[in-house]
Motif scaffolding. Structure first.
Motif, PDB file in Angstrom:
ATOM      1  N   ARG A   5       0.810  -1.220   0.000  1.00  0.00           N
ATOM      2  CA  ARG A   5       0.000   0.000   0.000  1.00  0.00           C
ATOM      3  C   ARG A   5       0.842   1.268   0.000  1.00  0.00           C
ATOM      4  O   ARG A   5       0.330   2.360  -0.249  1.00  0.00           O
ATOM      5  CB  ARG A   5      -0.958   0.002   1.200  1.00  0.00           C
ATOM      6  N   PHE A   6       2.150   1.129   0.268  1.00  0.00           N
ATOM      7  CA  PHE A   6       3.024   2.306   0.289  1.00  0.00           C
ATOM      8  C   PHE A   6       3.993   2.359  -0.889  1.00  0.00           C
ATOM      9  O   PHE A   6       4.711   3.342  -1.062  1.00  0.00           O
ATOM     10  CB  PHE A   6       3.843   2.345   1.582  1.00  0.00           C
ATOM     11  N   GLN A   7       4.023   1.338  -1.726  1.00  0.00           N
ATOM     12  CA  GLN A   7       5.034   1.284  -2.781  1.00  0.00           C
ATOM     13  C   GLN A   7       4.838   2.347  -3.851  1.00  0.00           C
ATOM     14  O   GLN A   7       5.802   2.788  -4.462  1.00  0.00           O
ATOM     15  CB  GLN A   7       5.061  -0.118  -3.399  1.00  0.00           C
ATOM     16  N   ASN A   8       3.600   2.770  -4.081  1.00  0.00           N
ATOM     17  CA  ASN A   8       3.346   3.806  -5.080  1.00  0.00           C
ATOM     18  C   ASN A   8       2.663   5.017  -4.464  1.00  0.00           C
ATOM     19  O   ASN A   8       1.947   5.752  -5.147  1.00  0.00           O
ATOM     20  CB  ASN A   8       2.483   3.234  -6.215  1.00  0.00           C
ATOM     21  N   LYS A   9       2.887   5.223  -3.188  1.00  0.00           N
ATOM     22  CA  LYS A   9       2.228   6.322  -2.487  1.00  0.00           C
ATOM     23  C   LYS A   9       2.790   7.656  -2.960  1.00  0.00           C
ATOM     24  O   LYS A   9       4.002   7.851  -3.042  1.00  0.00           O
ATOM     25  CB  LYS A   9       2.411   6.188  -0.976  1.00  0.00           C
TER      26      LYS A   9
END
Length: 387
Positions: free
Chosen positions: A10-14
């Protein structure tokens, strides 16, 4: 390898946050009208009191709900300053600022898929925090033509069987509107009719230039369904101390405490003592800080409304101005980029606030700095350049 593969999905493309800081090498060249950090320091009365308390041993964990003296003073403050604002000790918890407070309020109350209505224009962090709590934000727009007040039909049609609550912010960041009693009664009526929570961001209560701020908590039937998020950051020029508090029904406060105990356990002891000194000296601090920012807001508003292509709502509170740029025929990111790249003036695009035809400025610089910024903008206004 930079470690990206180890990040949670959920944070890899934030995306970067709205309030990304200016590079250190650029700071001396840029007039920063973006961040809402007051340019004055915390009052020495507060600093000296906190220092003495540190010397006297207030350097340990506090009760997870917060320093007892501070909670008692918070209760006294609300009861003294507002009608019908009665709080019990088990209904207040001290936290590490208002963002922390809103985050924990949402974490404590949202189930996956719950909807939270956000009144636009809004502080962008709300949307991210709702998503972090596995909820879904639902945006209800207000307009400058209606003075950013709430229209009942627009709000009610956004309510579904998945709606858990409504976030309101008055005085507002970014518009500076204070919701009228009529708007608050609309929210109150619908919250009670549909059994909803209200998350009330009340952090700018000092900055009420029109004497129209009313905490929704104080309306009949709202205490049991309101989470009031408060902070010392703006009221007392204490942004770096990171201290605020939530007022809410006991069960919600208790759940927030349980969540927070596995994150930071308790807010900084020294910051809490500073907050106690701030509340005890609130009249002195308010009288020294608020008139300064009121003058800046009024100066900025006058300059904006005399620049071709720009107009703005007259703030009733807060330290921000939301500038309507629709006449420039640029969207908020294009206009912000133009100011930054060509004029070295940083503002925040309105798109993350829910309005892509506006930008937000913070009146947190001296009049001299504000003058220079508006001189640059006026001299190079989009319409005067034929664009």
């Amino acid at each position: 390898m930079n470690g990206t593969k180890f990040l949670a999905k959920r944070f890899q493309n934030k995306e970067e946050t709205t309030f990304k800081s200016i590079d250190e090498s650029e700071k001396d060249k840029i007039i920063n009208l973006g961040i809402g950090d007051l340019d004055i320091h915390t009052d020495k009365i507060i600093i000296n009191s906190a220092f003495q308390d540190a010397l006297n041993g207030h350097t340990h964990y506090t009760d997870p709900l917060g320093d007892l003296e501070l909670r008692e003073e918070i209760i006294k403050y609300h009861k003294t300053e507002f009608n019908n604002y009665n709080v019990n000790l088990d209904e207040v918890i001290v936290l590490s600022g208002a963002c922390h407070g809103m985050y924990l309020a949402l974490q404590a109350t949202l189930n996956e898929g719950d909807e939270v209505i956000v009144i636009a224009p809004f502080f962008p962090v709300y949307v991210d925090q709702i998503k972090e709590a596995k909820g879904n934000p639902v945006i209800v727009h207000t307009t400058i033509e209606n003075n950013y007040q709430i229209i009942k039909e627009d709000l009610e049609k956004a309510i579904t069987n998945k709606t858990k609550g409504i976030i309101i912010n008055t005085p507002s960041n970014p518009t500076g509107v204070c919701y009228s009693l009529e708007s608050l009664e609309i929210v109150s009526e619908l919250a009670q009719k549909h059994d909803l929570l209200v998350y009330a961001d009340d952090i700018y209560d000092f900055y009420d230039y029109s004497n129209s701020f009313i905490p929704i908590y104080t309306l009949a039937g709202m205490k049991e369904r309101t989470i009031s998020v408060c902070s010392f950051s703006k009221n007392f020029a204490m942004t770096g101390w990171r201290v605020g508090y939530n007022i809410a029904p006991k069960a919600i406060v208790d759940t927030i405490r349980k969540i927070n105990e596995v994150i930071v356990y308790s807010a900084s002891a020294i910051s809490q003592r500073a907050a106690l000194a701030a509340l005890k000296n609130r009249k002195h601090v308010k009288n020294s800080v608020v008139p300064l920012y009121k003058e800046r807001v009024e100066y900025s508003l006058n300059r904006i409304n005399n620049i071709s292509g720009l107009k703005a709502f007259a703030p009733q509170g807060g330290i921000y101005i939301f500038i309507d740029i629709s006449e420039t025929n640029l969207n908020s990111i294009q206009y912000s980029d133009y100011l930054f790249e060509k004029l070295k003036v940083k503002v925040i695009p309105g798109k993350p606030f829910g309005d892509d035809k506006a930008v937000r400025i913070a009146c947190s610089n001296s009049l001299e700095v504000l003058k220079e910024a508006f001189d640059r903008i006026e001299k190079n206004s989009i319409t005067s350049m034929g664009r």
